[in-house]
Design a protein around this motif. Structure first.
Motif, PDB file in Angstrom:
ATOM      1  N   ASP A 178       0.836  -1.195   0.000  1.00 24.54           N
ATOM      2  CA  ASP A 178       0.000   0.000   0.000  1.00 24.54           C
ATOM      3  C   ASP A 178       0.871   1.245   0.000  1.00 24.54           C
ATOM      4  OD1 ASP A 178       0.989   0.189   2.552  1.00 24.54           O
ATOM      5  OD2 ASP A 178      -0.878  -0.412   3.552  1.00 24.54           O
ATOM      6  N   GLY A 179       0.268   2.398   0.188  1.00 29.20           N
ATOM      7  CA  GLY A 179       1.009   3.645   0.140  1.00 29.20           C
ATOM      8  C   GLY A 179       2.056   3.789   1.225  1.00 29.20           C
ATOM      9  N   GLU A 180       1.928   3.050   2.328  1.00 36.32           N
ATOM     10  CA  GLU A 180       2.885   3.124   3.434  1.00 36.32           C
ATOM     11  C   GLU A 180       3.930   2.021   3.371  1.00 36.32           C
ATOM     12  OE1 GLU A 180       0.555   3.029   6.954  1.00 36.32           O
ATOM     13  OE2 GLU A 180      -0.396   4.980   6.572  1.00 36.32           O
ATOM     14  N   GLY A 181       3.870   1.186   2.340  1.00 38.24           N
ATOM     15  CA  GLY A 181       4.851   0.127   2.187  1.00 38.24           C
ATOM     16  C   GLY A 181       4.496  -1.169   2.859  1.00 38.24           C
ATOM     17  N   SER A 182       3.295  -1.273   3.426  1.00 35.41           N
ATOM     18  CA  SER A 182       2.871  -2.513   4.071  1.00 35.41           C
ATOM     19  C   SER A 182       2.320  -3.480   3.028  1.00 35.41           C
ATOM     20  CB  SER A 182       1.798  -2.220   5.133  1.00 35.41           C
ATOM     21  OG  SER A 182       2.298  -1.351   6.126  1.00 35.41           O
ATOM     22  N   ILE A 183       2.587  -4.778   3.222  1.00 37.76           N
ATOM     23  CA  ILE A 183       2.146  -5.786   2.262  1.00 37.76           C
ATOM     24  C   ILE A 183       0.644  -6.021   2.416  1.00 37.76           C
ATOM     25  CG2 ILE A 183       2.387  -8.178   1.531  1.00 37.76           C
ATOM     26  CD1 ILE A 183       5.272  -8.084   2.502  1.00 37.76           C
ATOM     27  N   VAL A 184      -0.091  -5.940   1.321  1.00 38.83           N
ATOM     28  CA  VAL A 184      -1.547  -6.143   1.351  1.00 38.83           C
ATOM     29  C   VAL A 184      -1.965  -7.352   0.508  1.00 38.83           C
ATOM     30  CG1 VAL A 184      -2.052  -3.716   1.808  1.00 38.83           C
ATOM     31  CG2 VAL A 184      -1.871  -4.519  -0.568  1.00 38.83           C
ATOM     32  N   GLY A 185      -1.030  -7.954  -0.215  1.00 41.99           N
ATOM     33  CA  GLY A 185      -1.376  -9.103  -1.036  1.00 41.99           C
ATOM     34  C   GLY A 185      -0.226  -9.523  -1.918  1.00 41.99           C
ATOM     35  N   PHE A 186      -0.498 -10.470  -2.836  1.00 37.07           N
ATOM     36  CA  PHE A 186       0.509 -10.971  -3.762  1.00 37.07           C
ATOM     37  C   PHE A 186      -0.117 -11.054  -5.151  1.00 37.07           C
ATOM     38  CE2 PHE A 186       3.622 -11.911  -0.673  1.00 37.07           C
ATOM     39  CZ  PHE A 186       4.766 -12.362  -1.326  1.00 37.07           C
ATOM     40  N   VAL A 187       0.697 -10.932  -6.186  1.00 34.55           N
ATOM     41  CA  VAL A 187       0.275 -11.170  -7.570  1.00 34.55           C
ATOM     42  C   VAL A 187       1.304 -12.084  -8.206  1.00 34.55           C
ATOM     43  CG1 VAL A 187       1.456  -9.092  -8.433  1.00 34.55           C
ATOM     44  CG2 VAL A 187      -0.371 -10.116  -9.769  1.00 34.55           C
ATOM     45  N   ASP A 188       0.849 -13.131  -8.888  1.00 36.66           N
ATOM     46  CA  ASP A 188       1.813 -14.053  -9.498  1.00 36.66           C
ATOM     47  C   ASP A 188       1.573 -14.187 -10.994  1.00 36.66           C
ATOM     48  OD1 ASP A 188      -0.207 -15.958  -9.968  1.00 36.66           O
ATOM     49  OD2 ASP A 188       0.141 -16.969  -8.077  1.00 36.66           O
ATOM     50  N   GLU A 189       2.545 -14.816 -11.640  1.00 36.46           N
ATOM     51  CA  GLU A 189       2.559 -14.939 -13.108  1.00 36.46           C
ATOM     52  C   GLU A 189       1.351 -15.714 -13.614  1.00 36.46           C
ATOM     53  OE1 GLU A 189       6.350 -15.755 -15.628  1.00 36.46           O
ATOM     54  OE2 GLU A 189       5.416 -17.686 -15.184  1.00 36.46           O
ATOM     55  N   ALA A 190       0.958 -16.745 -12.893  1.00 38.19           N
ATOM     56  CA  ALA A 190      -0.173 -17.562 -13.341  1.00 38.19           C
ATOM     57  C   ALA A 190      -1.461 -16.758 -13.371  1.00 38.19           C
ATOM     58  CB  ALA A 190      -0.332 -18.775 -12.420  1.00 38.19           C
ATOM     59  N   ASP A 191      -1.666 -15.893 -12.361  1.00 38.59           N
ATOM     60  CA  ASP A 191      -2.878 -15.084 -12.338  1.00 38.59           C
ATOM     61  C   ASP A 191      -2.877 -14.047 -13.461  1.00 38.59           C
ATOM     62  OD1 ASP A 191      -4.119 -16.321 -10.173  1.00 38.59           O
ATOM     63  OD2 ASP A 191      -2.914 -15.196  -8.738  1.00 38.59           O
TER      64      ASP A 191
END
Length: 638
Positions: free
Chosen positions: A602-615
């Motif tokens: 997010d805007g503060e650098g906290s992890i909110v999720g993942f995105v991968d090549e398959a998706d």
């Protein structure tokens, strides 16, 4: 055993880049390919020009022999059509022969196409469009000569169609033949086919710019084939030059030296366009009705054109007899048999037998209605004749009648019926074929000036909108995106999808602290079945770096490293995307850093999720998959 990953000379493993094959498929043409295509297009233009010379001369000769000398029919020809000088002398009229001559010619053409090249039957426009979209621009070698010969037989015996439609397919087949002979790629093959289409049309119709535009515009309802435009222009110029070297330089129609632009007449042109849209719908309905009836006839397909020719003779002979008595000129051609450009010439410049006043308006409307029926009988039964010429003739006759009626009703001497006839020609075909730009340019070339540019722009626009749901060519596709000939632009699709739409949220996430020992990292990573990139978080829960599953596998093999390594030693700089980024940026980041998935922050650098090549791949397929078409079948070449 897994397939080995290729390595370069330094032994560094090269990773496969996602979508690289698709991206290379849509890469712009390089200069060498452009130069070669241009040279090939010039060759196509020269060959098409010579073939057009032979085709035009043979067709005029056969028509003069069968209709002129044998039946005594006074062919009605446009200014630029007469090359043998026949038709002016008095002849003994044998109208009864016109009952059978069109039938015999169409029957011969039907037998020829049915036995040798069934795809050469009909007008030729749809077959050409079909070949471009679904067969890589490839046509069988025999199509060119079979189509030309069958068209000469059908049109030379009085078939109510045009030579430009068959020329589309003949020119396209010549371009395809050149492409096969030179062993060019699939992409260039399609371009050369369109160059052949433009070359054939340019020579026969003597409109080099309009023909090139038409070849690239007629393929789609709302698009055009931009990369084929320059080769089409060059082929068009060459074929036009070859053709006029034999038959001389002249426009197809004689016309007034100048058409004055009167702004107050623009509403009349808009009204003409609306009325022409209704006439076009009537023409399409009539043509579709004849096709449906012909398809239900209990006869072989090769016999249907002959029956259509017989019906044409039975319909036209009474009209010729009735009008001939009315104008006191038995056997006078009215443009019902053959292309009919002579009838448009009468609508533009008049004729001695065309009476002034309302009688002239009535006769032009009668000929317009009769041409709709006559053309439908030839085209709907599968005769080898084009639908281009009938469209121009119907529009020109109605436009000429409208202009004469407007002059009589408004008593305005500035109204030139010839201007309305020319505008009607372009508007009718431009609207019904969804080619407003090329038909506009063609009419300007036919008129030899751009005096009618503004009225044409208005009328073409009105007709284009009014006829959005009606088309002369059923093989037309909406845009390039809908064509199997073009892969969907990968990067454009990826730009349109945001990471937020596909990112993984809510799954248990394995992270490390900078001081996490290697052994613990291996144990925790073994429990993360879906995760291949492991963030390293500092004390404020911000990402300090990432560790890949591939690196952990190396540590697991090297036991010395496992005893002394912590996360801070093994991590690489942090790499991530935001939820607002598009998938193109996510793909570029993956390729640049050699990873298959990315943390989303997010805007503060906290992890909110993942995105991968398959998706990303799944999202791309969902966005670009088009329903399978029944007509997407392989073409057997031979």
């Amino acid at each position: 055993m897994p397939e080995p990953v290729p390595a370069d000379r330094a032994g560094v493993v090269r990773r496969r880049r996602p979508f690289s094959a698709l991206i290379s498929e849509i890469a712009p043409l390089d200069l060498r390919l452009v130069g070669r295509t241009i040279l090939h297009a010039v060759l196509v233009g020269a060959i098409a020009g010579l073939v057009a010379v032979l085709f035009f001369g043979a067709l005029e000769l056969v028509e003069e022999l069968l209709l002129g000398h044998l039946a005594g029919y006074q062919r009605l020809r446009a200014h630029g059509e007469a090359i043998f000088g026949g038709g002016s002398e008095h002849r003994h009229v044998r109208l009864w022969l016109l009952l059978v001559i069109p039938a015999l010619g169409a029957l011969a053409g039907g037998i020829l196409t049915a036995r040798l090249a069934p795809e050469a039957a009909g007008g030729g426009g749809d077959a050409m469009i079909q070949a471009f979209h679904h067969h890589g621009g490839r046509m069988r070698k025999r199509v060119a000569w079979v189509k030309a010969l069958a068209s000469i037989l059908t049109l030379g015996s009085g078939g109510a169609g045009g030579r430009e439609g068959p020329t589309m397919q003949v020119g396209g087949a010549l371009g395809s033949l050149v492409g096969r002979g030179l062993a060019v790629g699939r992409r260039e093959h399609r371009i050369l086919m369109l160059a052949g289409v433009a070359a054939g049309m340019s020579a026969i119709f003597r409109t080099p710019l309009g023909a090139a535009l038409l070849a690239t515009e007629v393929l789609y309802r709302d698009d055009f084939e931009a990369e084929a435009l320059i080769p089409a222009l060059l082929a068009s110029v060459v074929s036009y030059s070859v053709f006029i070297s034999f038959y001389g330089e002249s426009t197809l129609f004689a016309h007034a030296p100048k058409y004055a632009f009167v702004p107050s007449h623009l509403p009349l042109y808009a009204l003409l366009a609306l009325l022409l849209a209704l006439v076009a719908i009537a023409f399409l309905k009539c043509l579709g009705g004849v096709k449906a009836i012909a398809a239900r006839l209990p006869v072989a397909p090769w016999a249907r054109p002959g029956l259509g020719g017989l019906a044409l003779g039975l319909f036209c002979v009474p009209v010729l007899w009735f009008v001939g008595r009315r104008i006191e000129s038995p056997g006078q051609g009215l443009g019902l048999l053959g292309g009919g450009y002579g009838a448009v010439q009468v609508a533009i410049t008049g004729a001695q037998w065309l009476q002034p006043g309302w009688r002239g308006v009535e006769l032009l409307l009668l000929l317009c209605a009769a041409k709709i029926v006559a053309s439908s009988l030839t085209l709907g039964s599968g005769g080898c004749a084009g639908d281009f010429a009938p469209s121009l003739v119907i529009g020109g006759l109605f436009g000429g009648a409208f202009g004469r009626a407007a002059a009589l009703l408004l008593d305005d001497p500035r109204i030139d019926p010839g201007a309305f006839a020319l505008v009607g020609m372009g508007t009718f075909y431009g609207g019904v074929a969804h080619v407003p730009v090329s038909s506009l340019v063609m009419v300007c070339e036919l008129a030899g000036s751009y005096d009618l540019l503004v009225p044409l722009m208005l009328a073409e626009g009105v007709a284009f909108v009014a006829l959005r749901k009606h088309s002369l060519y059923h093989a037309q596709l909406p845009t390039q995106r809908d064509s199997p000939a073009h892969p969907v632009p990968t990067l454009d699709v990826l730009r349109s999808i945001r990471v937020q739409q596909i990112m993984i949220e809510g799954r248990p996430l394995v992270t490390f602290a900078p001081g996490t020992p290697a052994g613990e990292m291996l144990r925790r990573a073994a429990d993360a079945s879906w995760q291949e990139v492991f963030p390293v978080l500092d004390g404020s829960r911000k990402m300090a770096g990432v560790i890949t599953a591939e690196l952990l596998r190396i540590i697991a093999v090297e036991h010395e490293l496992e005893r002394v390594t912590v996360a801070a030693d093994a991590m690489q700089p942090p790499v991530a995307v935001t939820a607002a980024d598009d998938l193109r940026k996510a793909t570029e980041v993956m390729v640049a850093h050699g990873v298959r998935e990315l943390p989303v922050v997010d805007g503060e650098g906290s992890i909110v999720g993942f995105v991968d090549e398959a998706d990303i791949g799944k999202a791309y397929l969902q966005a670009t998959t088009r329903p399978a078409r029944a007509d997407e079948t392989p073409l057997v070449l031979g």
